[in-house]
Scaffold this motif. Structure first.
Motif, PDB file in Angstrom:
ATOM      1  N   ALA A 167       0.835  -1.202   0.000  1.00 41.19           N
ATOM      2  CA  ALA A 167       0.000   0.000   0.000  1.00 41.19           C
ATOM      3  C   ALA A 167       0.869   1.251   0.000  1.00 41.19           C
ATOM      4  O   ALA A 167       0.571   2.230  -0.682  1.00 41.19           O
ATOM      5  N   SER A 168       1.979   1.205   0.736  1.00 40.72           N
ATOM      6  CA  SER A 168       2.866   2.361   0.797  1.00 40.72           C
ATOM      7  C   SER A 168       3.595   2.600  -0.514  1.00 40.72           C
ATOM      8  O   SER A 168       4.223   3.633  -0.685  1.00 40.72           O
ATOM      9  N   SER A 169       3.545   1.622  -1.407  1.00 40.57           N
ATOM     10  CA  SER A 169       4.115   1.817  -2.732  1.00 40.57           C
ATOM     11  C   SER A 169       3.040   2.257  -3.720  1.00 40.57           C
ATOM     12  O   SER A 169       3.286   2.327  -4.915  1.00 40.57           O
ATOM     13  N   GLY A 170       1.839   2.516  -3.211  1.00 40.51           N
ATOM     14  CA  GLY A 170       0.772   3.003  -4.070  1.00 40.51           C
ATOM     15  C   GLY A 170      -0.143   1.920  -4.611  1.00 40.51           C
ATOM     16  O   GLY A 170      -0.955   2.176  -5.492  1.00 40.51           O
ATOM     17  N   VAL A 171      -0.025   0.692  -4.104  1.00 38.35           N
ATOM     18  CA  VAL A 171      -0.879  -0.397  -4.589  1.00 38.35           C
ATOM     19  C   VAL A 171      -2.227  -0.355  -3.850  1.00 38.35           C
ATOM     20  O   VAL A 171      -2.249  -0.431  -2.620  1.00 38.35           O
ATOM     21  N   PRO A 172      -3.331  -0.215  -4.580  1.00 40.52           N
ATOM     22  CA  PRO A 172      -4.642  -0.261  -3.928  1.00 40.52           C
ATOM     23  C   PRO A 172      -4.965  -1.710  -3.573  1.00 40.52           C
ATOM     24  O   PRO A 172      -5.543  -2.452  -4.369  1.00 40.52           O
ATOM     25  N   VAL A 173      -4.546  -2.124  -2.380  1.00 44.15           N
ATOM     26  CA  VAL A 173      -4.535  -3.536  -2.008  1.00 44.15           C
ATOM     27  C   VAL A 173      -5.916  -4.193  -2.139  1.00 44.15           C
ATOM     28  O   VAL A 173      -6.055  -5.249  -2.745  1.00 44.15           O
ATOM     29  N   GLY A 174      -6.942  -3.543  -1.594  1.00 42.17           N
ATOM     30  CA  GLY A 174      -8.285  -4.118  -1.632  1.00 42.17           C
ATOM     31  C   GLY A 174      -8.760  -4.358  -3.058  1.00 42.17           C
ATOM     32  O   GLY A 174      -9.280  -5.422  -3.396  1.00 42.17           O
ATOM     33  N   VAL A 214      15.579  -8.419  -6.172  1.00 41.26           N
ATOM     34  CA  VAL A 214      15.816  -7.077  -5.638  1.00 41.26           C
ATOM     35  C   VAL A 214      15.223  -6.036  -6.585  1.00 41.26           C
ATOM     36  O   VAL A 214      14.529  -5.110  -6.172  1.00 41.26           O
ATOM     37  N   ARG A 215      15.467  -6.231  -7.869  1.00 41.51           N
ATOM     38  CA  ARG A 215      14.988  -5.253  -8.852  1.00 41.51           C
ATOM     39  C   ARG A 215      13.460  -5.202  -8.866  1.00 41.51           C
ATOM     40  O   ARG A 215      12.858  -4.129  -8.888  1.00 41.51           O
ATOM     41  N   GLU A 216      12.826  -6.387  -8.807  1.00 42.64           N
ATOM     42  CA  GLU A 216      11.355  -6.424  -8.796  1.00 42.64           C
ATOM     43  C   GLU A 216      10.806  -5.743  -7.545  1.00 42.64           C
ATOM     44  O   GLU A 216       9.802  -5.039  -7.605  1.00 42.64           O
ATOM     45  N   ASN A 217      11.478  -5.967  -6.406  1.00 44.13           N
ATOM     46  CA  ASN A 217      11.073  -5.309  -5.168  1.00 44.13           C
ATOM     47  C   ASN A 217      11.068  -3.794  -5.350  1.00 44.13           C
ATOM     48  O   ASN A 217      10.127  -3.115  -4.946  1.00 44.13           O
ATOM     49  N   VAL A 218      12.137  -3.297  -5.946  1.00 42.56           N
ATOM     50  CA  VAL A 218      12.263  -1.850  -6.122  1.00 42.56           C
ATOM     51  C   VAL A 218      11.241  -1.355  -7.146  1.00 42.56           C
ATOM     52  O   VAL A 218      10.655  -0.281  -6.994  1.00 42.56           O
ATOM     53  N   MET A 219      10.997  -2.168  -8.177  1.00 39.63           N
ATOM     54  CA  MET A 219      10.029  -1.782  -9.218  1.00 39.63           C
ATOM     55  C   MET A 219       8.638  -1.550  -8.633  1.00 39.63           C
ATOM     56  O   MET A 219       7.889  -0.697  -9.102  1.00 39.63           O
ATOM     57  N   VAL A 220       8.281  -2.320  -7.594  1.00 38.71           N
ATOM     58  CA  VAL A 220       6.966  -2.130  -6.972  1.00 38.71           C
ATOM     59  C   VAL A 220       6.821  -0.680  -6.484  1.00 38.71           C
ATOM     60  O   VAL A 220       5.736  -0.111  -6.509  1.00 38.71           O
ATOM     61  N   GLY A 221       7.956  -0.099  -6.087  1.00 41.34           N
ATOM     62  CA  GLY A 221       7.923   1.285  -5.618  1.00 41.34           C
ATOM     63  C   GLY A 221       7.347   2.253  -6.637  1.00 41.34           C
ATOM     64  O   GLY A 221       6.762   3.274  -6.272  1.00 41.34           O
ATOM     65  N   ALA A 222       7.511   1.947  -7.918  1.00 35.41           N
ATOM     66  CA  ALA A 222       7.033   2.853  -8.970  1.00 35.41           C
ATOM     67  C   ALA A 222       5.558   2.629  -9.290  1.00 35.41           C
ATOM     68  O   ALA A 222       5.022   3.250 -10.208  1.00 35.41           O
ATOM     69  N   HIS A 223       4.898   1.762  -8.522  1.00 39.29           N
ATOM     70  CA  HIS A 223       3.511   1.427  -8.843  1.00 39.29           C
ATOM     71  C   HIS A 223       2.624   2.664  -8.971  1.00 39.29           C
ATOM     72  O   HIS A 223       1.880   2.819  -9.931  1.00 39.29           O
ATOM     73  N   GLY A 224       2.748   3.529  -7.979  1.00 40.65           N
ATOM     74  CA  GLY A 224       1.880   4.712  -7.963  1.00 40.65           C
ATOM     75  C   GLY A 224       2.196   5.734  -9.035  1.00 40.65           C
ATOM     76  O   GLY A 224       1.425   6.664  -9.250  1.00 40.65           O
ATOM     77  N   ARG A 225       3.337   5.572  -9.691  1.00 42.05           N
ATOM     78  CA  ARG A 225       3.732   6.543 -10.718  1.00 42.05           C
ATOM     79  C   ARG A 225       3.336   6.090 -12.116  1.00 42.05           C
ATOM     80  O   ARG A 225       3.610   6.779 -13.097  1.00 42.05           O
ATOM     81  N   THR A 226       2.757   4.896 -12.218  1.00 41.78           N
ATOM     82  CA  THR A 226       2.408   4.336 -13.523  1.00 41.78           C
ATOM     83  C   THR A 226       0.972   3.821 -13.468  1.00 41.78           C
ATOM     84  O   THR A 226       0.374   3.748 -12.388  1.00 41.78           O
ATOM     85  N   ARG A 227       0.417   3.434 -14.629  1.00 40.82           N
ATOM     86  CA  ARG A 227      -1.007   3.137 -14.623  1.00 40.82           C
ATOM     87  C   ARG A 227      -1.412   1.847 -15.313  1.00 40.82           C
ATOM     88  O   ARG A 227      -2.569   1.428 -15.207  1.00 40.82           O
ATOM     89  N   ALA A 228      -0.507   1.186 -16.029  1.00 39.86           N
ATOM     90  CA  ALA A 228      -0.906  -0.006 -16.793  1.00 39.86           C
ATOM     91  C   ALA A 228      -1.481  -1.071 -15.856  1.00 39.86           C
ATOM     92  O   ALA A 228      -0.830  -1.500 -14.921  1.00 39.86           O
ATOM     93  N   ILE A 241       9.076   2.092 -15.482  1.00 38.17           N
ATOM     94  CA  ILE A 241       9.326   1.463 -14.182  1.00 38.17           C
ATOM     95  C   ILE A 241      10.766   0.962 -14.111  1.00 38.17           C
ATOM     96  O   ILE A 241      11.468   1.172 -13.117  1.00 38.17           O
ATOM     97  N   ALA A 242      11.227   0.315 -15.192  1.00 39.15           N
ATOM     98  CA  ALA A 242      12.592  -0.226 -15.214  1.00 39.15           C
ATOM     99  C   ALA A 242      13.600   0.911 -15.087  1.00 39.15           C
ATOM    100  O   ALA A 242      14.586   0.801 -14.349  1.00 39.15           O
ATOM    101  N   ARG A 243      13.341   2.030 -15.773  1.00 42.14           N
ATOM    102  CA  ARG A 243      14.265   3.164 -15.716  1.00 42.14           C
ATOM    103  C   ARG A 243      14.362   3.694 -14.288  1.00 42.14           C
ATOM    104  O   ARG A 243      15.448   3.888 -13.750  1.00 42.14           O
ATOM    105  N   ARG A 244      13.196   3.912 -13.669  1.00 45.81           N
ATOM    106  CA  ARG A 244      13.181   4.431 -12.302  1.00 45.81           C
ATOM    107  C   ARG A 244      13.870   3.467 -11.334  1.00 45.81           C
ATOM    108  O   ARG A 244      14.621   3.885 -10.464  1.00 45.81           O
ATOM    109  N   ALA A 245      13.588   2.164 -11.509  1.00 39.47           N
ATOM    110  CA  ALA A 245      14.143   1.167 -10.585  1.00 39.47           C
ATOM    111  C   ALA A 245      15.664   1.114 -10.723  1.00 39.47           C
ATOM    112  O   ALA A 245      16.379   1.089  -9.719  1.00 39.47           O
ATOM    113  N   ASP A 246      16.150   1.117 -11.955  1.00 39.53           N
ATOM    114  CA  ASP A 246      17.600   1.032 -12.146  1.00 39.53           C
ATOM    115  C   ASP A 246      18.295   2.262 -11.578  1.00 39.53           C
ATOM    116  O   ASP A 246      19.374   2.170 -10.994  1.00 39.53           O
ATOM    117  N   GLU A 247      17.627   3.423 -11.742  1.00 36.49           N
ATOM    118  CA  GLU A 247      18.169   4.660 -11.192  1.00 36.49           C
ATOM    119  C   GLU A 247      18.254   4.568  -9.664  1.00 36.49           C
ATOM    120  O   GLU A 247      19.273   4.920  -9.058  1.00 36.49           O
TER     121      GLU A 247
END
Lengths: 373, 251
Positions: free
Chosen positions: A245-252, B93-107, B126-132
């Motif tokens: 959720a803190s990464s912006g994922v709408p969990v529900g 590790v990379r996938e973990n970091v990629m999740v961080g960009a979730h809110g910045r993208t919409r697909a 997402i890949a660009r942001r994560a690698d950065e």
């Protein structure tokens, strides 16, 4: 310092880039900035695979695809029936694997969505609807139904969610046994076969291709989802809803969507089932079916797309063998179902104890460990 | 930039955070210190939205956020690296970091399932942001590894990378230095200084007072859920209230 979790204790475990080499555990605890030790390179870290390696990777898939396509031509009628039911089970199990293995949500009611799909196609067909509409409506209605029941159910977790989904299936079966539109306990009979225009699909060979086409479709959709943004979000929320959720994922909402997607896979299988057998009734969708899908997913390997198919194949063939024994002369009439329950339990416990990651990942790991030329 | 006004939260009648107010300026590094149970982590959870406040107001810029769910606040630019190592298991590790960009993208699901152009575009982004972000915390060489197998220090860095991958306006770091070795601590301090130089607003909860004093522009001191003082590191160090709270001296 506590040792980092190794993943073996992590419950559902999506497939990463293969099993980690032992060296990964012994890496020096070096600082991110300071004198950096380059991690030893491993096969998984090797640079982009060349064309030869890529071909070697595709080869198993191509062989499996070719065998899948060739089988209907060589199987006799009773074997074809098993082959079709195997495919239908695989379709549902891929959804279970997606839901449980990747997103970490349990459903003991997947048979309910299978039933909703079957009844949807059946009701449309007996009322003269075009078969193609029934086949498309089956997954859509199952998914919509999952959204409606999922809103309250998915607030639950773990065992509570498991029991609630089980109860949902019992309610669905009970309703189907009472309502006029579903034909009550007798069910819907003489559902016309699937077809297109004036063409009617009557032979088992046609249904085998339809079924396995569906399996290929759900596998492709699942794989595409898993390796992309929404898939990563699902895998993330399986371990920590808070961090996701803190990464912006709408969990529900994501849990609801994956629940609906897995229901759609089951609904599609149910639709094909209705056209193929020409008959749906509450007794077609026993609770045992839902348990069977879980056993298939766990045995094959939760959180792997291929594992779902391997698990479905292993359990379907096992059940067939048991049926031969259970229906042998001199056996009591309840023998087949008692045998199935007993064997599900034994198989599940054996796999969880000895191959906790499931048949498919264990086999892949063994192949990878084989000495390279 | 972040404004917390009179925020409280109690558990079973006991206040974990009581009438806390603070204002953080754009680009500021704010340290939050206090003894165990002072309410530091609860305050962070109230800001990120993992706990709902009983009362009070929280604003980010001009926007009131205290009623928004956690993922909406993340999308507005509130990122957190949690205490301990919260690793998404079974992912690299990379996938973990990629999740961080979730809110910045919409697909979404449909775009991914059908491999629509939006999916491709977002995956590239997402890949660009994560690698950065990986580069920034020095984890590039570890990118392909299963995250759960990383040593603790790297798991921490990975969490910071995940938070940075979102391109935050406000970065919350909950005890980022605890359990780190001296060299790792130094690397973390350098990273925080670089981020401040880049204009990022940071809130830092930390037990190690020396670490906070070195990095923070201002420090808020909590004790028993309340703000007991606030000021520059020098002011806070000289405050007798802080000394007594830390030494547990009876007043």
């Amino acid at each position: 310092m506590t040792s980092p979790p190794t993943g073996e204790d992590a419950g559902p475990r999506p497939h990463g880039p293969g099993g980690p080499p032992a060296a990964a555990r012994d890496l020096p605890h070096d600082p991110p900035g300071g004198a950096r030790v380059t991690p030893p390179s491993t096969p998984q870290d090797a640079p982009a695979p060349g064309p030869a390696r890529r071909a070697a990777r595709l080869l198993p898939g191509l062989v499996v695809g070719a065998v899948t396509l060739a089988l209907p031509a060589v199987l006799d009628d009773s074997a074809l029936t098993v082959y079709i039911f195997l495919g239908l089970a695989a379709m549902v199990t891929v959804g279970v694997s997606l839901l449980m293995g990747y997103a970490g949500q349990v459903s003991l009611g997947q048979g309910a969505f299978y039933a909703v799909g079957g009844y949807t196609a059946g009701i449309l067909a007996v009322r003269g609807g075009p078969p193609i509409a029934g086949l498309l409506a089956a997954p859509v209605v199952a998914a919509a139904f999952a959204v409606v029941v999922g809103v309250p159910l998915l607030r639950l977790r773990g065992h509570h969610l498991a029991f609630a989904t089980l109860a949902m299936q019992l309610i669905v079966l009970s309703l189907a046994g009472r309502l006029a539109i579903t034909g009550g306990d007798i069910g819907l009979q003489a559902i016309p076969p699937f077809g297109w225009g004036s063409f009617e699909l009557t032979g088992a060979v046609g249904y085998a291709y339809l079924t396995w086409g569906g399996v290929a479709l759900v596998m492709l959709v699942t794989r595409n989802v898993i390796v992309s943004r929404p898939g990563r979000a699902l895998r993330a929320l399986a371990t920590s809803e808070t961090a996701a959720a803190s990464s912006g994922v709408p969990v529900g909402r994501y849990k609801l969507v994956v629940f609906a997607l897995s229901a759609a896979f089951a609904g599609l299988a149910g639709g094909i089932y209705a056209y193929y057998t020409g008959y749906v009734a509450p007794s077609s969708f026993p609770v045992l079916l839902s348990i069977e899908y879980i056993v298939m997913a766990v045995v094959g390997g939760l959180g792997t797309v291929w594992g779902a198919v391997v698990g479905a194949a292993a359990i379907t063939l096992l059940v067939q063998a048991l049926n031969l024994i259970g229906t042998a002369p001199g056996m009591p009439s309840y023998a087949p179902s008692v045998l199935s329950y007993a064997v599900y339990a034994v198989v599940l416990i054996t796999v969880v104890l000895f191959l906790p990651r499931g048949l498919f990942p264990a086999a892949v790991a063994r192949l990878r460990r084989a000495p390279r030329p | 930039m972040l404004s917390v006004k009179g925020v409280s939260r109690s558990f079973g009648g006991v206040y974990a955070v009581r009438e806390v107010s603070l204002d953080i300026a754009e680009g500021e590094v704010r340290g939050v210190i206090g003894p165990n149970g002072a309410g530091k982590s609860t305050l962070f959870s109230l800001i990120t939205g993992h706990l709902a406040a009983d009362g009070g107001a929280i604003s980010l810029g001009s926007e009131r956020i205290e009623r928004l769910p956690a993922h909406r606040r993340a999308r507005l630019g509130v990122s957190i690296a949690f205490q301990g190592a919260r690793v998404f298991r079974g992912m690299t590790v990379r996938e973990n970091v990629m999740v961080g960009a979730h809110g910045r993208t919409r697909a979404g699901f449909a775009a991914a399932a059908l491999r629509l152009p939006r999916h491709r575009r977002d995956e590239r982004e997402i890949a660009r942001r994560a690698d950065e972000a990986l580069e920034r915390v020095g984890l590039t060489e570890w990118a392909g590894r299963e995250a759960g197998l990383l040593p603790l220090g790297q798991q921490r860095s990975m969490q910071v990378a995940r938070a940075l991958c979102a391109g935050p306006r406000l970065l919350l770091l909950d005890e980022p230095a605890s359990g780190l070795r001296a060299a790792e601590r130094e690397a973390l301090a350098t990273l925080i200084e670089e981020l401040r130089a880049g204009g990022l607003t940071i809130m830092l909860v930390e037990h190690d007072v020396a670490f906070v004093t070195r990095l923070a522009d201002r420090i808020t001191v909590l004790n028993l859920g309340e703000v007991i003082t606030e000021g520059t590191p020098a002011e806070v160090r000289a405050d007798p209230l802080v000394v007594s709270a830390y030494l547990g001296a009876a007043s």
